[in-house]
Design a protein around this motif. Structure first.
Motif, PDB file in Angstrom:
ATOM      1  N   ASN A  77       0.840  -1.209   0.000  1.00  0.00           N
ATOM      2  CA  ASN A  77       0.000   0.000   0.000  1.00  0.00           C
ATOM      3  C   ASN A  77       0.867   1.248   0.000  1.00  0.00           C
ATOM      4  N   GLU A  80       2.293   1.845  -3.438  1.00  0.00           N
ATOM      5  CA  GLU A  80       1.250   2.399  -4.310  1.00  0.00           C
ATOM      6  C   GLU A  80       0.995   3.874  -3.996  1.00  0.00           C
ATOM      7  N   LEU A  81       1.028   4.223  -2.729  1.00  0.00           N
ATOM      8  CA  LEU A  81       0.865   5.627  -2.335  1.00  0.00           C
ATOM      9  C   LEU A  81       1.984   6.474  -2.934  1.00  0.00           C
ATOM     10  N   ARG A  83       3.723   5.788  -5.575  1.00  0.00           N
ATOM     11  CA  ARG A  83       3.503   5.853  -7.030  1.00  0.00           C
ATOM     12  C   ARG A  83       2.454   6.897  -7.378  1.00  0.00           C
ATOM     13  N   SER A  84       1.387   6.952  -6.592  1.00  0.00           N
ATOM     14  CA  SER A  84       0.317   7.907  -6.858  1.00  0.00           C
ATOM     15  C   SER A  84       0.791   9.348  -6.716  1.00  0.00           C
ATOM     16  N   LYS A  85       1.831   9.557  -5.910  1.00  0.00           N
ATOM     17  CA  LYS A  85       2.405  10.876  -5.720  1.00  0.00           C
ATOM     18  C   LYS A  85       3.605  11.122  -6.632  1.00  0.00           C
ATOM     19  N   ASN A  86       3.830  10.189  -7.562  1.00  0.00           N
ATOM     20  CA  ASN A  86       4.948  10.243  -8.513  1.00  0.00           C
ATOM     21  C   ASN A  86       6.308  10.351  -7.837  1.00  0.00           C
TER      22      ASN A  86
END
Length: 90
Positions: A77, A80-81, A83-86
């Motif tokens: 998780n 993924e967090l 990644r979502s924030k680049n």
């Protein structure tokens, strides 16, 4: 709930982070696939001090960090967090 020194070390262990010892603090360095992601310090001493800044330095909100410590928010998780924030690619 405030994060304690033991929480800070538990989070570092869960992230398999590198811990470098210093005079007053231990420095926790978080890497993902060899790439630097974040770092935070752990105050050493006889008195238990708060470490509430950890969530900010790990690019999480306080709730996510508490869930991460409690094992309801996994390392996957967290990746993924990021990644979502680049902050990481792949």
């Amino acid at each position: 709930m405030s994060f304690t020194q033991s929480d800070a070390y538990a989070i570092a262990k869960k992230l398999t982070a590198e811990i470098k010892s210093g005079r007053r603090h231990d420095l926790v360095i978080v890497r993902y696939q060899g790439t630097y992601i974040a770092q935070y310090g752990i105050t050493r001493g006889s008195k238990e001090k708060g470490h509430d800044y950890i969530s900010r330095q790990l690019h999480m909100n306080l709730k996510q960090c508490r869930e991460f410590r409690a094992c309801t928010f996994s390392v996957e998780n967290y990746v993924e967090l990021l990644r979502s924030k680049n902050l990481i690619k792949n």
